[in-house]
Design an enzyme around this catalytic site. Structure first.
Site, PDB file in Angstrom:
ATOM      1  N   ASP A 165      41.326  37.909  31.082  1.00 21.62           N
ATOM      2  CA  ASP A 165      41.140  38.401  32.455  1.00 21.62           C
ATOM      3  C   ASP A 165      40.156  37.507  33.220  1.00 21.62           C
ATOM      4  O   ASP A 165      38.971  37.427  32.870  1.00 21.62           O
ATOM      5  CB  ASP A 165      40.602  39.840  32.344  1.00 21.62           C
ATOM      6  CG  ASP A 165      40.576  40.566  33.670  1.00 21.62           C
ATOM      7  OD1 ASP A 165      40.771  39.931  34.712  1.00 21.62           O
ATOM      8  OD2 ASP A 165      40.329  41.793  33.648  1.00 21.62           O
TER       9      ASP A 165
ATOM     10  N   GLY B 218      47.776  37.524  39.933  1.00 16.67           N
ATOM     11  CA  GLY B 218      48.873  36.888  40.665  1.00 16.67           C
ATOM     12  C   GLY B 218      48.449  35.737  41.561  1.00 16.67           C
ATOM     13  O   GLY B 218      49.237  35.246  42.365  1.00 16.67           O
ATOM     14  N   ASP B 219      47.216  35.261  41.405  1.00 19.65           N
ATOM     15  CA  ASP B 219      46.732  34.179  42.266  1.00 19.65           C
ATOM     16  C   ASP B 219      47.465  32.858  41.993  1.00 19.65           C
ATOM     17  O   ASP B 219      47.966  32.638  40.894  1.00 19.65           O
ATOM     18  CB  ASP B 219      45.228  33.952  42.031  1.00 19.65           C
ATOM     19  CG  ASP B 219      44.384  35.031  42.677  1.00 19.65           C
ATOM     20  OD1 ASP B 219      44.953  35.895  43.379  1.00 19.65           O
ATOM     21  OD2 ASP B 219      43.149  35.028  42.467  1.00 19.65           O
TER      22      ASP B 219
ATOM     23  N   ASP C 287      45.045  45.444  40.507  1.00 15.06           N
ATOM     24  CA  ASP C 287      45.170  46.584  39.602  1.00 15.06           C
ATOM     25  C   ASP C 287      46.026  47.736  40.152  1.00 15.06           C
ATOM     26  O   ASP C 287      45.942  48.087  41.330  1.00 15.06           O
ATOM     27  CB  ASP C 287      43.784  47.155  39.272  1.00 15.06           C
ATOM     28  CG  ASP C 287      42.975  46.197  38.411  1.00 15.06           C
ATOM     29  OD1 ASP C 287      43.403  45.038  38.228  1.00 15.06           O
ATOM     30  OD2 ASP C 287      41.909  46.614  37.932  1.00 15.06           O
TER      31      ASP C 287
HETATM   32  C1  GLA Z   1      40.401  44.040  35.666  1.00 17.34           C
HETATM   33  C2  GLA Z   1      41.821  44.138  35.121  1.00 17.34           C
HETATM   34  C3  GLA Z   1      42.063  45.536  34.596  1.00 17.34           C
HETATM   35  C4  GLA Z   1      41.051  45.860  33.510  1.00 17.34           C
HETATM   36  C5  GLA Z   1      39.643  45.689  34.047  1.00 17.34           C
HETATM   37  C6  GLA Z   1      38.601  45.813  32.939  1.00 17.34           C
HETATM   38  O1  GLA Z   1      40.232  44.856  36.784  1.00 17.34           O
HETATM   39  O2  GLA Z   1      42.761  43.799  36.108  1.00 17.34           O
HETATM   40  O3  GLA Z   1      43.377  45.653  34.094  1.00 17.34           O
HETATM   41  O4  GLA Z   1      41.261  45.021  32.414  1.00 17.34           O
HETATM   42  O5  GLA Z   1      39.460  44.410  34.655  1.00 17.34           O
HETATM   43  O6  GLA Z   1      37.314  45.561  33.382  1.00 17.34           O
END
Ligand code: GLA
Length: 399
Positions: free
Chosen positions: A156, A203-204, A224
Site C-alpha cells: 500500500d 489507481g494513480d 477506498d
Molecule cells: C489504505 C488502503 C486500505 C487499508 C488501509 C489500512 O487506506 O487503501 O485498503 O489497507 O490503508 O491503513
C-alpha cells in the site's frame, strides 16, 4: 479538455513511455504466473476490524471460513491488513507487535485449515495507519514473510507519497513509485515462494497500464470503498473501460467486499456481488465471518455468481449501455455464454429491457436468472423486466 487536463494527460503519456522502457527488460509479468489464475478469493481484516485485528480474530476468521462452507466455495486467503507491524530489530528485521505473538504459528494454523494467509506493508517508511513500512528493508521483509509462510502481500503506497513529493517532478515521482513496486516484486521472487502480489496505490498514474509488467497480480483501481451503496456504486460502475487490462494472473481490483457489514440492503449487496463478478474482481470478504447471517453467507457463496467471477477465460466484463440511471453490463464467459447484469441505480423500481440480438446472439437464446436460480426458458429478441431500486437482474445467457 482544458489546458491543465491536457498537460496532465501528456505527462501521463510521457510517464508511461518511460515505464515501458523501464519494464522492457526480461522481467516477465506477474510476480509468479502460478498464482491468481482467477481473481483471488478470501477475506481481509480491514473493512470490519481495522486496527482491532489480532491473532485471535484471524484464527476465528479461519475457523469460520471453513465451518461456514466459504472455503469450499473458493474463499482461501485470510489476509491481515494494516496494524500488525511492530519494531525492527538491530539487524533491521521486522517483528509483529503484541497483537500477533507468533506470526509463524498463526500462519501454520491458517494453513492447517486448508487456507492461505496474507499480509500487508507499504513501500514507504510508514503504512497508512502509521506503522512500519518496508522502505529500505524490502528484501529483509520478503524473506521474513516467506519464512512465516505468507502467501499474499498487499503493498500500500501511503508513506512513499511523502518521499515522492520531493522527487522534483510528477514523472520522477511516478518513476519512484514504479521502481518501489518493482523492487518488492524482485524481493518476493527471490524468496522462491509463490506470493500473490497486490498493489494498492488507489489507481494513480493509470496503474492498469503498467502494474502487470511491474509484477502485480492485482491492483486497486480506486480509493477506498466503504459500506454504502453510493460509494460501492461509484467505484463499481466507474470501472467501465478497464477490462482490456485484466486477465489470468493480473486483475483490476475495485477494492474489497462490504457484504454483511450492515450499511447496505440485501438488494444493494446483490448489486455489489453481481457487479464484482462481472468485473472479474478479486472477492475478499470484509465482514466478520464468525458472526454472519444466513443471508450474508448466501450472498457471498452463491455458486453461480462465483462461477461468473471465477470464469477461467478471465475476460473482464464492461458496460454495454446506459440510459439514465439504468446500466447494462456484459461479461463474455468461457463456454460462449454471457453474464448480463441489468442494473438500476435509481432508488425506486424501474422497467428495463435487453435485446439479446444487440448482445451478439442470433437466434433463440437460453436465459437463466442467476439470483432467482430459475430458467426463464428460450427467448428471442427482447426481454423486459422490472428491476428493484439499487437492484440488479443478473442473467446467464447462452445460444
Ligand atoms: C489504505 C488502503 C486500505 C487499508 C488501509 C489500512 O487506506 O487503501 O485498503 O489497507 O490503508 O491503513
Amino acid at each position: 479538455m482544458n489546458a491543465q487536463a491536457k498537460h496532465k494527460s501528456a505527462s501521463v503519456k510521457l510517464f508511461l513511455a518511460g515505464v515501458l522502457v523501464l519494464l522492457a527488460a526480461p522481467l516477465g509479468r506477474a510476480q509468479s504466473a502460478s498464482v491468481a489464475a482467477t481473481p483471488p478469493m478470501g477475506w481481509n481484516s480491514w473493512n470490519h476490524f481495522a486496527e482491532k485485528v489480532n491473532d485471535a480474530v484471524i484464527r476465528a476468521q479461519a475457523d469460520a471460513m471453513v465451518s461456514s462452507g466459504m472455503r469450499d466455495a473458493g474463499y482461501v486467503y485470510i489476509n491481515i491488513d494494516d496494524t500488525w507491524e511492530g519494531k525492527r530489530d538491530a539487524q533491521g528485521f521486522i517483528h509483529a507487535n503484541s497483537k500477533f505473538p507468533d506470526m509463524k504459528a498463526l500462519a501454520d494454523y491458517v494453513h492447517s485449515k486448508g487456507l492461505k494467509i496474507g499480509i500487508y506493508s507499504s513501500p514507504g517508511p510508514e503504512t497508512c495507519a502509521k506503522f512500519a513500512g518496508s522502505y529500505g528493508h524490502e528484501e529483509q521483509d520478503a524473506t521474513t514473510y516467506a519464512g512465516w509462510g505468507i502467501d499474499y502481500l498487499k503493498y500500500d503506497l501511503c508513506g512513499l507519497r511523502d518521499i515522492m513529493a520531493g522527487a522534483g517532478s510528477p514523472d520522477a515521482a511516478n518513476k519512484m513509485m514504479v521502481d518501489a513496486y518493482v523492487k518488492m516484486r524482485d524481493a518476493l521472487r527471490k524468496t522462491g515462494r509463490p506470493i500473490v502480489y497486490s498493489f494498492c496505490q488507489y489507481g494513480d498514474a493509470a496503474v492498469w497500464q503498467w502494474a502487470a509488467a511491474a509484477g502485480g497480480n492485482l491492483w486497486r483501481t480506486t480509493g477506498d470503498i466503504n459500506d454504502s451503496y453510493e460509494r460501492m456504486a461509484t467505484i463499481g460502475f466507474g470501472q467501465a473501460g478497464l477490462g482490456k487490462f485484466a486477465g489470468p494472473g493480473h486483475w483490476n481490483d475495485p477494492d474489497m467486499l462490504e457484504v454483511g457489514n450492515g450499511g447496505m440492503t440485501a438488494e444493494e449487496y446483490r448489486t455489489h456481488m453481481s457487479l464484482w463478478a462481472i468485473l472479474a474482481a478479486p472477492l475478499l470478504a470484509g465482514n466478520d465471518l464468525s458472526a454472519m447471517s444466513r443471508e450474508t453467507l448466501a450472498l457471498l457463496t452463491n455458486r453461480e455468481v462465483l462461477a461468473i467471477d471465477q470464469d477461467s477465460a478471465g475476460k473482464e466484463g464492461d458496460r454495454f449501455s446506459a440510459e439514465g440511471p439504468t446500466e447494462i453490463w456484459v461479461r463474455p464467459l468461457g463456454d460462449g455464454s454471457k453474464a448480463v447484469g441489468l442494473f438500476n441505480r435509481h432508488s425506486g423500481p424501474l422497467d428495463m429491457q435487453v435485446d439479446f440480438r444487440e448482445l451478439g446472439f442470433k437466434g433463440a437464446v437460453k436465459v437463466r436468472d442467476v439470483w432467482a436460480a430459475k430458467e426463464l426458458g428460450s427467448m428471442r429478441g427482447t426481454y423486459k423486466v422490472q428491476v428493484a431500486g439499487h437492484g440488479v437482474i443478473l442473467l446467464r445467457v447462452s445460444e
